[in-house]
Design a protein around this motif. Structure first.
Motif, mmCIF file in Angstrom:
data_model
loop_
_atom_site.group_PDB
_atom_site.id
_atom_site.type_symbol
_atom_site.label_atom_id
_atom_site.label_comp_id
_atom_site.label_asym_id
_atom_site.label_seq_id
_atom_site.Cartn_x
_atom_site.Cartn_y
_atom_site.Cartn_z
ATOM 1 N N GLY A 1 53.047 41.027 40.649
ATOM 2 C CA GLY A 1 52.040 41.102 41.708
ATOM 3 C C GLY A 1 50.663 40.760 41.178
ATOM 4 O O GLY A 1 49.876 40.068 41.839
ATOM 5 N N SER A 2 50.377 41.224 39.981
ATOM 6 C CA SER A 2 49.079 40.976 39.367
ATOM 7 C C SER A 2 48.830 39.480 39.159
ATOM 8 O O SER A 2 47.763 38.950 39.468
ATOM 9 C CB SER A 2 49.018 41.720 38.034
ATOM 10 O OG SER A 2 47.846 41.408 37.344
ATOM 11 N N VAL A 3 49.841 38.810 38.637
ATOM 12 C CA VAL A 3 49.722 37.367 38.403
ATOM 13 C C VAL A 3 49.549 36.633 39.739
ATOM 14 O O VAL A 3 48.673 35.752 39.881
ATOM 15 C CB VAL A 3 50.965 36.832 37.655
ATOM 16 C CG1 VAL A 3 50.983 35.319 37.625
ATOM 17 C CG2 VAL A 3 51.023 37.402 36.255
ATOM 18 N N LEU A 4 50.347 37.011 40.724
ATOM 19 C CA LEU A 4 50.267 36.344 42.032
ATOM 20 C C LEU A 4 48.919 36.630 42.705
ATOM 21 O O LEU A 4 48.335 35.757 43.350
ATOM 22 C CB LEU A 4 51.428 36.797 42.928
ATOM 23 C CG LEU A 4 52.822 36.421 42.425
ATOM 24 C CD1 LEU A 4 53.901 37.065 43.290
ATOM 25 C CD2 LEU A 4 53.007 34.900 42.393
ATOM 26 N N TYR A 5 48.439 37.859 42.523
ATOM 27 C CA TYR A 5 47.158 38.228 43.115
ATOM 28 C C TYR A 5 46.032 37.392 42.511
ATOM 29 O O TYR A 5 45.147 36.920 43.215
ATOM 30 C CB TYR A 5 46.900 39.713 42.888
ATOM 31 C CG TYR A 5 45.649 40.236 43.557
ATOM 32 C CD1 TYR A 5 45.635 40.504 44.929
ATOM 33 C CD2 TYR A 5 44.477 40.466 42.821
ATOM 34 C CE1 TYR A 5 44.504 40.994 45.545
ATOM 35 C CE2 TYR A 5 43.342 40.961 43.438
ATOM 36 C CZ TYR A 5 43.349 41.224 44.807
ATOM 37 O OH TYR A 5 42.216 41.697 45.420
ATOM 38 N N SER A 6 46.100 37.197 41.190
ATOM 39 C CA SER A 6 45.017 36.445 40.560
ATOM 40 C C SER A 6 45.083 34.961 40.923
ATOM 41 O O SER A 6 44.109 34.241 40.745
ATOM 42 C CB SER A 6 44.984 36.667 39.050
ATOM 43 O OG SER A 6 46.196 36.269 38.490
ATOM 44 N N CYS A 7 46.215 34.509 41.461
ATOM 45 C CA CYS A 7 46.263 33.141 41.997
ATOM 46 C C CYS A 7 45.420 33.051 43.277
ATOM 47 O O CYS A 7 44.783 32.037 43.551
ATOM 48 C CB CYS A 7 47.690 32.729 42.333
ATOM 49 S SG CYS A 7 48.731 32.554 40.902
ATOM 50 N N ALA A 8 45.442 34.134 44.060
ATOM 51 C CA ALA A 8 44.708 34.139 45.320
ATOM 52 C C ALA A 8 43.245 34.533 45.107
ATOM 53 O O ALA A 8 42.345 33.969 45.728
ATOM 54 C CB ALA A 8 45.385 35.090 46.308
ATOM 55 N N TYR A 9 43.023 35.512 44.251
ATOM 56 C CA TYR A 9 41.671 36.007 43.963
ATOM 57 C C TYR A 9 41.464 35.964 42.462
ATOM 58 O O TYR A 9 41.762 36.931 41.771
ATOM 59 C CB TYR A 9 41.503 37.432 44.492
ATOM 60 C CG TYR A 9 41.894 37.580 45.943
ATOM 61 C CD1 TYR A 9 40.967 37.346 46.962
ATOM 62 C CD2 TYR A 9 43.196 37.950 46.286
ATOM 63 C CE1 TYR A 9 41.333 37.471 48.282
ATOM 64 C CE2 TYR A 9 43.566 38.077 47.609
ATOM 65 C CZ TYR A 9 42.634 37.835 48.609
ATOM 66 O OH TYR A 9 43.001 37.963 49.918
ATOM 67 N N PRO A 10 40.976 34.837 41.925
ATOM 68 C CA PRO A 10 40.990 34.636 40.468
ATOM 69 C C PRO A 10 39.907 35.423 39.719
ATOM 70 O O PRO A 10 39.054 34.849 39.065
ATOM 71 C CB PRO A 10 40.788 33.120 40.331
ATOM 72 C CG PRO A 10 40.106 32.708 41.577
ATOM 73 C CD PRO A 10 40.423 33.696 42.648
ATOM 74 N N GLN A 11 39.964 36.735 39.849
ATOM 75 C CA GLN A 11 38.982 37.564 39.152
ATOM 76 C C GLN A 11 39.642 38.808 38.589
ATOM 77 O O GLN A 11 40.635 39.289 39.131
ATOM 78 C CB GLN A 11 37.895 38.019 40.138
ATOM 79 C CG GLN A 11 36.892 36.918 40.435
ATOM 80 C CD GLN A 11 35.701 37.454 41.213
ATOM 81 O OE1 GLN A 11 35.836 38.421 41.970
ATOM 82 N NE2 GLN A 11 34.556 36.843 41.011
ATOM 83 N N ALA A 12 39.030 39.309 37.510
ATOM 84 C CA ALA A 12 39.457 40.607 36.994
ATOM 85 C C ALA A 12 38.241 41.518 37.004
ATOM 86 O O ALA A 12 37.199 41.159 36.480
ATOM 87 C CB ALA A 12 39.995 40.463 35.570
ATOM 88 N N ALA A 13 38.371 42.674 37.655
ATOM 89 C CA ALA A 13 37.269 43.639 37.706
ATOM 90 C C ALA A 13 37.843 45.039 37.549
ATOM 91 O O ALA A 13 38.992 45.287 37.939
ATOM 92 C CB ALA A 13 36.519 43.510 39.033
ATOM 93 N N PRO A 14 37.052 45.973 36.971
ATOM 94 C CA PRO A 14 37.608 47.299 36.648
ATOM 95 C C PRO A 14 38.205 48.043 37.846
ATOM 96 O O PRO A 14 39.191 48.765 37.699
ATOM 97 C CB PRO A 14 36.405 48.068 36.088
ATOM 98 C CG PRO A 14 35.486 47.014 35.603
ATOM 99 C CD PRO A 14 35.666 45.832 36.488
ATOM 100 N N THR A 15 37.616 47.868 39.029
ATOM 101 C CA THR A 15 38.101 48.663 40.164
ATOM 102 C C THR A 15 38.962 47.848 41.133
ATOM 103 O O THR A 15 39.273 48.312 42.227
ATOM 104 C CB THR A 15 36.926 49.271 40.947
ATOM 105 O OG1 THR A 15 36.052 48.204 41.294
ATOM 106 C CG2 THR A 15 36.185 50.298 40.133
ATOM 107 N N MET A 16 39.329 46.633 40.732
ATOM 108 C CA MET A 16 40.099 45.785 41.652
ATOM 109 C C MET A 16 41.439 46.421 42.074
ATOM 110 O O MET A 16 41.949 46.172 43.156
ATOM 111 C CB MET A 16 40.383 44.417 41.032
ATOM 112 C CG MET A 16 41.258 44.485 39.789
ATOM 113 S SD MET A 16 41.528 42.895 39.004
ATOM 114 C CE MET A 16 42.934 42.280 39.902
ATOM 115 N N GLY A 17 41.963 47.269 41.188
ATOM 116 C CA GLY A 17 43.275 47.839 41.470
ATOM 117 C C GLY A 17 43.253 48.945 42.497
ATOM 118 O O GLY A 17 44.275 49.246 43.110
ATOM 119 N N SER A 18 42.069 49.539 42.704
ATOM 120 C CA SER A 18 42.093 50.747 43.536
ATOM 121 C C SER A 18 42.316 50.408 45.007
ATOM 122 O O SER A 18 43.154 51.028 45.658
ATOM 123 C CB SER A 18 40.839 51.590 43.316
ATOM 124 O OG SER A 18 39.716 50.939 43.840
#
Lengths: 292, 233
Positions: free
Chosen positions: A203-220
């Protein structure tokens, strides 16, 4: 027409990611009755791993994808071993609070290490847009939907047909009796976390295809929406989590399509409230009779 | 074969089992009888490793099992049919039997599954059915068949007669005798003392966590302490 179609695809794309994450919530709830609120943050860690591998180490995206999924899987297992398994006999509330604590810990560690700002994750997967009946659909949207459906079919096979999958069902139905069958409950729980977290990694990999960012609170927020999906489907039910995930994704897309995109998040939580009031067991959930 | 020596089990501050010792020899049917709440199931769950004793030891075929985890105890050849049958209601009959054979290799069990089906033909008819749809008697048969799938040396049965019609109880007890005749040692826990003692070799009478009497089953059938344990006076 074309707007409706493209919103439907959008809904299915985000819905399949919610579904993958919701499955992890439901599996863990099914086996140890824990709402694992740290589950969403595993996705965040996956995104940072992908970013580290591609940007910092300049390694190929394929490796980033593999390492992100492996890191998520291991992280899920380690969290269970370190934080949850010592509490096996503790009240459920202690377990829930611990999960929230782990969630904060992961978010704050990420902020400490990488800063509060978002990092751009370069495209991990690229491909040509597809043309279906005159409609253009993004490559990643199609890929996301296909990969999710394949993962869900694989999971269903695992749970229905394999020895470990049957052990998971036995432990989630009756842990004491499962032990009397000779099932190693601890390793079955670890395996459940591994599978749920691996799906979160995908899911993480697929999500970053749609929203190509990593941020500390992105998971919440992502985790919360997947949690709503799991509740909507019936917490503890894996097919329910799949249905719930797609339903939440499509609901969001419909709201955006009618021009109310600021209400996108609100609608998800309105669904949660409605489900909890009118059908707390969700679509596929079973009524639980408390033992007296 | 099974030697339980001075076990003390607590639920929080409640002292449930108070210095219980007993043994089961190879080939025997031994019964633990006692009223509701006497601690019978607690003892079986302690032997199975689900509960821990504060003191004493439990040995099974010359191996100390009081400090090992439940799944290894099953692998050592000690199976339990729990109280209330506890079959996996959401799984099919066949899957339940597979779970019983969890400690064994998948390719070794088909013969044993066939022999369970020979012993319990009803289970064969219903093998693809979800266990939750079975009747109480069928569930008891499934619970017993499931325990047999681990090929136990010693089979512990917890209240197999509970909630069953008298004709089914007799059938279940006949099966217990047959299993014993075929070489399985039996430890039987029962509230139905009459029935249990009628098939057992020896019996122990349990009263509020203590063994008050033990003797040959035939002697216990006419013993005052046994009557006392059941009539509460």
């Amino acid at each position: 027409m074309s707007l409706v179609f493209s919103q439907l695809i959008n809904g299915l794309q985000s819905g399949s990611i919610y579904a993958l994450i919701a499955i992890g919530y439901s599996m863990v709830y099914g086996i140890i009755l824990l709402l694992n609120f740290a589950h969403g943050d595993i996705i965040m860690v996956g995104a940072y791993v992908a970013w580290l591998v591609v940007v910092n180490l300049s390694l190929p995206p394929a490796l980033a994808i593999a390492l992100a999924i492996i890191a998520c899987t291991l992280l899920g297992v380690v969290i269970e071993k370190v934080a949850y398994s010592p509490l096996r006999k503790a009240p459920r509330l202690s377990l829930l609070i611990t999960a929230i604590g782990i969630s904060f810990l992961l978010e704050n560690l990420a902020q400490l290490k990488f800063g509060a700002g978002a990092k751009n994750v370069p495209a991990l997967i690229t491909g040509p847009a597809l043309d279906i009946g005159g409609q253009h659909i993004g490559f990643t949207a199609v890929l996301t939907i296909i990969v999710s459906v394949v993962a869900m079919i694989g999971l269903t096979f695992l749970i229905r047909k394999t020895k470990m999958g049957k052990a998971m069902r036995a432990v989630s139905e009756d842990m004491g009796t499962a032990q009397l069958m000779g099932i190693n409950v601890n390793s079955t729980i670890s395996f459940t976390f591994a599978v749920g977290s691996a799906l979160a990694g995908i899911g993480s990999v697929l999500y970053s295809c749609a929203y190509p960012q990593a941020a500390p609170t992105m998971g919440s927020m992502l985790g919360l929406k997947a949690f709503v999906a799991a509740v909507l489907g019936g917490i503890g039910s894996i097919p329910g989590a799949m249905i719930g995930g797609f339903a939440i994704g499509i609901a969001e897309a419909i709201v955006s399509a009618i021009g109310l995109s600021v209400w996108k998040d609100g609608v998800v939580f309105a669904i949660l409230i409605i489900v909890l009031i009118f059908k707390p067991t969700g679509i596929m959930g079973k009524k639980i009779n408390e033992k007296v | 074969m099974l030697k339980v020596n001075d076990i003390n089990v607590f639920y929080g501050s409640i002292h449930a089992i108070k210095g219980v010792s007993f043994e089961v020899n190879k080939g025997e049917i031994v019964t633990l009888i006692g009223a509701n709440g006497a601690g019978k199931s607690t003892i079986l769950n302690t032997v199975s490793g689900l509960l821990k004793s504060k003191t004493g030891s439990i040995t099974f075929i010359d191996k100390t099992i009081s400090n090992i985890v439940p799944h290894k105890i099953v692998a050592a050849g000690l199976a339990q049919v729990p109280e209330g049958r506890r079959v996996f209601l959401g799984m099919t009959v066949e899957e339940n039997l597979e779970m019983g054979a969890f400690t064994r290799k998948a390719n070794e069990i088909s013969e044993d599954m066939d022999s369970v089906y020979v012993r319990f033909p009803r289970l064969k008819e219903r093998r693809k059915q979800i266990a939750g749809t079975l009747s109480g008697g069928e569930q008891q048969m499934l619970a017993m068949g499931r325990a047999l799938m681990s090929k136990p040396e010693l089979l512990m049965l917890d209240e197999p007669s509970m909630g069953l019609a008298p004709i089914l109880v007799e059938q279940i007890f006949d099966i217990i005798k047959e299993l014993n005749a075929a070489g399985t040692t039996i430890l039987l826990v029962e509230q139905n003392a009459q029935m249990a003692l009628s098939i057992a070799d020896r019996g122990y009478v349990l009263e509020t966590g203590k063994i008050v009497t033990s003797a040959k089953a035939s002697d216990l059938l006419n013993n005052d302490a046994v009557k006392k344990a059941y009539l509460g006076g």
